[in-house]
Design an enzyme around this catalytic site. Structure first.
Site, PDB file in Angstrom:
ATOM      1  N   LYS A  33       0.853  -1.177   0.000  1.00  0.00           N
ATOM      2  CA  LYS A  33       0.000   0.000   0.000  1.00  0.00           C
ATOM      3  C   LYS A  33       0.901   1.243   0.000  1.00  0.00           C
ATOM      4  O   LYS A  33       1.996   1.204   0.577  1.00  0.00           O
ATOM      5  CB  LYS A  33      -0.856  -0.056   1.274  1.00  0.00           C
ATOM      6  CG  LYS A  33      -1.696   1.159   1.544  1.00  0.00           C
ATOM      7  CD  LYS A  33      -2.906   1.203   0.664  1.00  0.00           C
ATOM      8  CE  LYS A  33      -3.612   2.562   0.750  1.00  0.00           C
ATOM      9  NZ  LYS A  33      -4.485   2.798  -0.401  1.00  0.00           N
ATOM     10  N   ASN A  44     -12.162   4.279  -7.098  1.00  0.00           N
ATOM     11  CA  ASN A  44     -11.874   4.365  -5.672  1.00  0.00           C
ATOM     12  C   ASN A  44     -11.235   5.699  -5.349  1.00  0.00           C
ATOM     13  O   ASN A  44     -10.623   6.343  -6.200  1.00  0.00           O
ATOM     14  CB  ASN A  44     -10.953   3.214  -5.218  1.00  0.00           C
ATOM     15  CG  ASN A  44      -9.486   3.579  -5.334  1.00  0.00           C
ATOM     16  OD1 ASN A  44      -8.920   4.217  -4.451  1.00  0.00           O
ATOM     17  ND2 ASN A  44      -8.869   3.216  -6.449  1.00  0.00           N
ATOM     18  N   LEU A  84      -4.841   7.167   0.219  1.00  0.00           N
ATOM     19  CA  LEU A  84      -3.568   6.769   0.846  1.00  0.00           C
ATOM     20  C   LEU A  84      -3.644   6.558   2.355  1.00  0.00           C
ATOM     21  O   LEU A  84      -2.739   6.959   3.081  1.00  0.00           O
ATOM     22  CB  LEU A  84      -2.464   7.796   0.526  1.00  0.00           C
ATOM     23  CG  LEU A  84      -2.015   7.869  -0.930  1.00  0.00           C
ATOM     24  CD1 LEU A  84      -1.021   9.009  -1.112  1.00  0.00           C
ATOM     25  CD2 LEU A  84      -1.375   6.559  -1.396  1.00  0.00           C
ATOM     26  N   ASN A  92       5.902   0.967  -1.868  1.00  0.00           N
ATOM     27  CA  ASN A  92       5.317   2.045  -2.657  1.00  0.00           C
ATOM     28  C   ASN A  92       5.428   3.347  -1.865  1.00  0.00           C
ATOM     29  O   ASN A  92       4.899   3.464  -0.761  1.00  0.00           O
ATOM     30  CB  ASN A  92       3.853   1.714  -2.976  1.00  0.00           C
ATOM     31  CG  ASN A  92       3.232   2.714  -3.919  1.00  0.00           C
ATOM     32  OD1 ASN A  92       2.833   3.799  -3.511  1.00  0.00           O
ATOM     33  ND2 ASN A  92       3.154   2.363  -5.194  1.00  0.00           N
ATOM     34  N   ASN A 152       5.473   6.519  -6.193  1.00  0.00           N
ATOM     35  CA  ASN A 152       4.073   6.763  -6.548  1.00  0.00           C
ATOM     36  C   ASN A 152       3.871   8.256  -6.781  1.00  0.00           C
ATOM     37  O   ASN A 152       3.644   9.012  -5.850  1.00  0.00           O
ATOM     38  CB  ASN A 152       3.180   6.247  -5.412  1.00  0.00           C
ATOM     39  CG  ASN A 152       1.707   6.391  -5.715  1.00  0.00           C
ATOM     40  OD1 ASN A 152       1.324   6.981  -6.725  1.00  0.00           O
ATOM     41  ND2 ASN A 152       0.874   5.865  -4.843  1.00  0.00           N
ATOM     42  N   CYS A 201      -0.914   8.973  -7.676  1.00  0.00           N
ATOM     43  CA  CYS A 201      -2.169   8.756  -6.952  1.00  0.00           C
ATOM     44  C   CYS A 201      -3.113   9.917  -7.249  1.00  0.00           C
ATOM     45  O   CYS A 201      -2.774  11.070  -6.976  1.00  0.00           O
ATOM     46  CB  CYS A 201      -1.940   8.670  -5.449  1.00  0.00           C
ATOM     47  SG  CYS A 201      -3.507   8.569  -4.557  1.00  0.00           S
ATOM     48  N   LYS A 219       6.212   4.807 -10.906  1.00  0.00           N
ATOM     49  CA  LYS A 219       4.853   4.416 -11.311  1.00  0.00           C
ATOM     50  C   LYS A 219       4.165   5.594 -11.982  1.00  0.00           C
ATOM     51  O   LYS A 219       3.994   6.655 -11.377  1.00  0.00           O
ATOM     52  CB  LYS A 219       4.050   3.947 -10.093  1.00  0.00           C
ATOM     53  CG  LYS A 219       2.671   3.385 -10.454  1.00  0.00           C
ATOM     54  CD  LYS A 219       2.050   2.663  -9.268  1.00  0.00           C
ATOM     55  CE  LYS A 219       0.685   2.102  -9.613  1.00  0.00           C
ATOM     56  NZ  LYS A 219       0.098   1.359  -8.468  1.00  0.00           N
ATOM     57  N   ILE A 222      -0.297   1.056 -15.736  1.00  0.00           N
ATOM     58  CA  ILE A 222      -0.773   2.389 -15.419  1.00  0.00           C
ATOM     59  C   ILE A 222      -1.378   2.433 -14.016  1.00  0.00           C
ATOM     60  O   ILE A 222      -1.905   1.426 -13.546  1.00  0.00           O
ATOM     61  CB  ILE A 222      -1.870   2.858 -16.434  1.00  0.00           C
ATOM     62  CG1 ILE A 222      -3.088   1.936 -16.425  1.00  0.00           C
ATOM     63  CG2 ILE A 222      -1.307   3.027 -17.817  1.00  0.00           C
ATOM     64  CD1 ILE A 222      -4.267   2.412 -17.265  1.00  0.00           C
ATOM     65  N   GLY A 282      -4.057  -5.940  -9.720  1.00  0.00           N
ATOM     66  CA  GLY A 282      -4.599  -5.043  -8.706  1.00  0.00           C
ATOM     67  C   GLY A 282      -6.032  -5.339  -8.346  1.00  0.00           C
ATOM     68  O   GLY A 282      -6.318  -6.179  -7.489  1.00  0.00           O
TER      69      GLY A 282
END
Lengths: 302, 274
Positions: free
Chosen positions: A44, A68, A72, A98, A125, A128, A164, A190, A264
């Site tokens: 996560k 979603n 975070l 991550n 990351n 997000c 990412k 992606i 995922g």
């Protein structure tokens, strides 16, 4: 039959990795099967301080997909290192941390912290869509992708850095090249596509955060196209993801240019999804008379 | 918890839009408790998410769910036929946990929210239960016989009333919002009416629509009777990994986002923040 793939010097026993944000910190799925059988686990998204995430509704179902906006929610880096990493370490599979920040300073501090831990790789990351400041702010403009990649690479020591990428950009090839120029060891793509759901009865957005990230089988064609475009733009390895649900999907992404894939949303739909794909991949390769999964990488014929 | 392939054993409509689905497996199911739930796959490939339903009835080889048709997923489930197969994870969630101090228990349910309360008397036999079942109107009234039966657990010699000195029938109060059947008003009002007559339960367990839970939360606070609720949340994985079913609850003086699927779905009424 060889399922092993190597990305930036890290060997994965299978090209199937659990994707960040859908696999918690590994424990929950370990109650269903031995998660060490996966190629790797991406944690996560972890931030410097603990985060409670977004308020209100965090998920909406869409045709063949989900939106979603978790935002975070995570225990923070220190608690993760103290309470969760020892468990993950014992698994004997590749652990990808991550890294999610809201400022450049955050990213650097987290990356530096992880450089002194047992995690195998870092996944930066910068994609997000569900946190207001930062995150994706670094991931949209190629120049800022290159800048943050270079800065983080300088502090993550010997750990391979995977960047990412967000699909919510003008040209994915440019962003892929920017990550490579910044010194990324690999890219993953992606992340989710920004979307929205509205309840016509209340005339309100379904999601508490108004917009959210779309994932699931509905995004697969877009993800596949982006992996294909990124593959033509960079020399570093690519980890492909977006709507993967079957071993056939895995091969399609690898043919488009991915050296490995992440699964995922499928984990959310079915707790056995990732392991079912791992097992099915062996059978599929057998039936296709492929001895080494590496031979399909980038083998697209046009 | 296990992901199990179930076979549809029976389907029965309890009202126009609510049905009872009994699912069978030849495998021995793990132990289950009242207030836990099943996460059920929808037989429609375009609907990826499973749907959480409380365990209404269960035994070693079957679970029975009560499902209201509210959208595409529940509509699709309502089309299942006998001997169709469907996958589901059971059991999930914490369920209702009572302490030994909780000897007198009030169950307050609204609509299909009555369903998760049914098994509580079986989990805690010999305790004194009263149930308040609320519905909007007479045609929607359900579960009466099942609660009669459940509340008889431990009260076999019931000719002259159970150990709480009441006849079985007076331990169940059915209410309708429009007064077309039973007590006129909400289930929480029916409970308050008994409270005024001297009924003093040790704990309240409730499940139902949000306005009802808010009302019971207020009652619980004002009367200083502790309570637990089971709520309804949009859910993702159901096993605690994806964090989409967050519920804001108080913990150690702070507001925390707890996972309805594993930290709940049962929470203390006083901790719940709407």
């Amino acid at each position: 039959m060889n399922l092993k793939v190597t990305i930036a010097g890290t060997e994965f026993k299978s090209p199937v990795i659990a994707a960040s944000g859908t696999f918690g910190l590994g424990r929950e799925y370990n109650a269903f099967y031995d998660v060490s059988l996966l190629g790797g686990i991406a944690t996560k998204g972890l931030t410097l301080e603990p985060r409670e995430g977004n308020g209100g509704t965090r998920i909406a179902e869409t045709p063949s997909g989900i939106l979603n906006c978790v935002g975070l929610q995570n225990p923070g880096v220190e608690k993760f290192v103290a309470d969760e990493l020892p468990f993950l370490d014992k698994l004997g599979t590749v652990i990808i941390a991550n890294v999610a920040g809201s400022t450049e300073e955050d990213y650097l501090k987290i990356a530096e912290r992880f450089s002194r831990t047992s995690v195998d790789c870092l996944e930066l990351n910068i994609s997000c869509p569900n946190v207001k400041c930062g995150g994706v702010a670094f991931g949209v403009e190629p120049a800022s992708v290159e800048h943050i990649t270079r800065a983080v690479k300088a502090v993550c020591g010997a750990k391979p850095l995977i960047v990412k990428l967000t699909p919510n950009v003008a040209r994915i090839a440019d962003n892929a090249a920017a990550a490579e120029n910044g010194g990324a060891d690999a890219i993953s793509l992606i992340n989710t596509i920004t979307g929205m759901a509205i309840d016509y009865k209340t005339r309100r957005p379904v999601l508490g955060n108004v917009t959210g990230g779309l994932s699931g089988p509905c995004v697969k064609p877009i993800a596949l196209r982006m992996v294909y475009e990124a593959y033509r733009a960079v020399k570093i390895p690519i980890i492909g993801m977006g709507g993967i649900q079957t071993p056939e999907d895995v091969l399609e992404f690898m043919i488009a240019g991915a050296s490995a894939v992440q699964v995922g949303s499928a984990n959310i739909f079915d707790p056995m999804a990732a392991i079912t794909i791992v097992k099915g991949l062996t059978k599929l390769l057998n039936s296709c008379k492929i001895d080494d999964v590496n031979e399909v990488i980038g083998s697209l014929i046009i | 918890m296990k992901d199990i392939i179930f076979t549809v054993q029976s389907k029965k409509f309890l009202s126009e839009s609510v049905f009872e689905l009994k699912l069978h497996t030849r495998f021995t199911l793990p132990p289950m408790r009242a207030g836990q739930f099943a996460h059920i796959e929808v037989p429609d490939a375009s609907l990826c998410l499973r749907r959480p339903f409380c365990l209404y009835q269960f035994d070693r080889h079957s679970i029975t769910l009560v499902i209201a048709v509210v959208g595409k997923g529940t509509k699709s489930l309502s089309n299942l036929k006998r001997s169709d197969t469907v996958r589901g994870i059971v059991p999930l969630g914490n369920g209702f946990t009572l302490s030994v101090r909780h000897q007198k228990i009030a169950l307050i349910g609204g609509g299909i929210g009555c369903a998760p309360l049914l098994r509580v008397p079986y989990d805690y036999p010999g305790r004194e239960f009263r149930s308040y079942l609320g519905f909007s109107t007479k045609s929607g009234v359900m579960f009466c016989e099942e609660f009669e039966q459940a509340l008889s657990v431990g009260f076999l010699n019931d000719a002259g009333g159970g150990c709480d000195g009441l006849k079985k029938s007076s331990r169940i109060t059915v209410s309708t919002d429009d007064g077309s059947f039973g007590f006129k008003g909400y289930a929480a009002d029916a409970f308050l009416a008994d409270y005024k007559k001297g009924y003093r339960p040790d704990v309240i367990l409730t499940c139902g629509p949000e306005p009802m839970i808010k009302a019971v939360q207020k009652i619980s606070a004002e009367l200083k009777i502790p309570g637990f609720m089971s709520g309804e949340m949009r859910m993702g994985c159901g096993i605690g990994a994806c964090l989409v079913c967050a519920c804001a609850v108080r913990e150690d003086g702070q507001v925390k986002n707890k996972r309805a699927c594993v930290d709940g779905p049962v929470f203390r009424l006083e901790d719940l923040i709407f």
